[in-house]
Motif scaffolding. Structure first.
Motif, short mmCIF file in Angstrom:
data_model
loop_
_atom_site.label_atom_id
_atom_site.label_comp_id
_atom_site.label_asym_id
_atom_site.label_seq_id
_atom_site.Cartn_x
_atom_site.Cartn_y
_atom_site.Cartn_z
N CYS A 30 -17.18 -25.39 13.32
CA CYS A 30 -18.54 -24.97 13.70
C CYS A 30 -18.97 -23.77 12.86
O CYS A 30 -20.07 -23.76 12.31
CB CYS A 30 -18.60 -24.60 15.17
N PHE A 31 -18.12 -22.76 12.79
CA PHE A 31 -18.45 -21.54 12.06
C PHE A 31 -18.60 -21.82 10.57
O PHE A 31 -19.32 -21.13 9.86
CB PHE A 31 -17.40 -20.46 12.29
N TYR A 32 -17.90 -22.85 10.10
CA TYR A 32 -17.97 -23.20 8.68
C TYR A 32 -19.25 -23.95 8.35
O TYR A 32 -19.57 -24.15 7.20
CB TYR A 32 -16.74 -24.04 8.31
N LEU A 59 -15.61 -13.69 8.01
CA LEU A 59 -14.48 -13.66 8.94
C LEU A 59 -14.24 -15.00 9.63
O LEU A 59 -13.60 -15.05 10.67
CB LEU A 59 -14.69 -12.57 9.99
N ILE A 60 -14.71 -16.08 9.04
CA ILE A 60 -14.55 -17.39 9.66
C ILE A 60 -13.08 -17.69 9.92
O ILE A 60 -12.69 -18.02 11.03
CB ILE A 60 -15.20 -18.49 8.80
N ALA A 61 -12.24 -17.56 8.91
CA ALA A 61 -10.82 -17.88 9.07
C ALA A 61 -10.10 -16.85 9.94
O ALA A 61 -9.11 -17.17 10.58
CB ALA A 61 -10.14 -17.99 7.72
N ALA A 62 -10.60 -15.63 9.99
CA ALA A 62 -9.95 -14.58 10.78
C ALA A 62 -10.03 -14.88 12.27
O ALA A 62 -9.26 -14.34 13.05
CB ALA A 62 -10.57 -13.22 10.48
N ASN A 65 -6.44 -18.07 15.71
CA ASN A 65 -5.30 -17.31 16.23
C ASN A 65 -4.04 -17.68 15.46
O ASN A 65 -3.20 -18.43 15.92
CB ASN A 65 -5.12 -17.59 17.73
N TYR A 66 -3.91 -17.10 14.29
CA TYR A 66 -2.82 -17.39 13.37
C TYR A 66 -1.94 -16.15 13.25
O TYR A 66 -2.43 -15.03 13.42
CB TYR A 66 -3.43 -17.78 12.01
N PRO A 67 -0.66 -16.28 12.94
CA PRO A 67 0.23 -15.11 12.90
C PRO A 67 0.11 -14.27 11.63
O PRO A 67 1.04 -13.55 11.26
CB PRO A 67 1.62 -15.71 13.05
N SER A 68 -1.00 -14.36 10.96
CA SER A 68 -1.30 -13.48 9.83
C SER A 68 -2.80 -13.19 9.87
O SER A 68 -3.54 -13.86 10.58
CB SER A 68 -0.90 -14.11 8.49
N ILE A 69 -3.21 -12.18 9.10
CA ILE A 69 -4.63 -11.78 9.12
C ILE A 69 -5.11 -11.65 7.69
O ILE A 69 -4.43 -11.05 6.85
CB ILE A 69 -4.81 -10.44 9.86
N SER A 70 -6.29 -12.20 7.43
CA SER A 70 -6.94 -12.06 6.14
C SER A 70 -8.36 -11.54 6.35
O SER A 70 -9.11 -12.10 7.14
CB SER A 70 -6.99 -13.42 5.42
#
Length: 162
Positions: A30-32, A59-62, A65-70
């Motif tokens: 949706c955000f994409y 910040l779409i990918a941020a 809830n993934y164990p890393s942050i970009s």
């Protein structure tokens, strides 16, 4: 980041996990820019509705809830805050304290600084805020490490200072 030895026995008891759900991925679509109707059709999830608003395009990918942050763009004078939810898969009555390894010139704050789990299979949400305090332009790297004394869970981050 992420290279090194693995310990299969320690991997059986990680302490905390980051449960990325189907909803995370559907919201990402949706955000994409995908339309709600197409997301429902592609996923087969009836009754799904795209959230209103959403993160900024940077910040779409941020939001997953993934164990890393970009953080793809951090502008001088601005703060970017990213949320994560960790689930305790270790013992009950666990308290994890955050330790931040931040590069020079990048201010990184974790809130709350402690995650308290009274039971196994419960979740807690925390935020990580990033602000440039004279960091050099380009990508800088660091990590937030949660520890309860027996487990150590590292969340690496990459921030592009522009």
């Amino acid at each position: 980041m992420g290279a090194g030895e693995i310990s299969p026995l320690r991997a059986l008891s990680p302490g905390l996990v980051f449960d990325t759900t189907t909803r995370d991925y559907l919201n990402f679509l949706c955000f994409y820019g995908y339309k709600e109707q197409l997301v429902r059709k592609l996923s087969g999830v009836t009754g799904f509705a795209c959230p209103l608003g959403g993160p900024s395009p940077d910040l779409i990918a941020a939001g997953v809830n993934y164990p890393s942050i970009s953080v793809p763009r951090l502008f001088a004078g601005k703060t970017v805050t990213v949320a994560r939810t960790a689930m305790n898969v270790g013992p009950s009555n666990a308290t994890y304290a955050a330790a931040v390894d931040a590069p020079q010139g990048l201010t990184v704050k974790v809130s709350p600084e402690r995650l308290v789990f009274s039971r196994r299979w419960t979740a807690a949400t925390y935020q990580v805020s990033f602000a440039s305090a004279g960091a050099s332009k380009g990508y800088v790297h660091g990590a937030v490490t949660w520890s309860d004394g027996a487990h150590s869970v590292r969340t690496p981050f990459a921030v592009n200072v522009v």
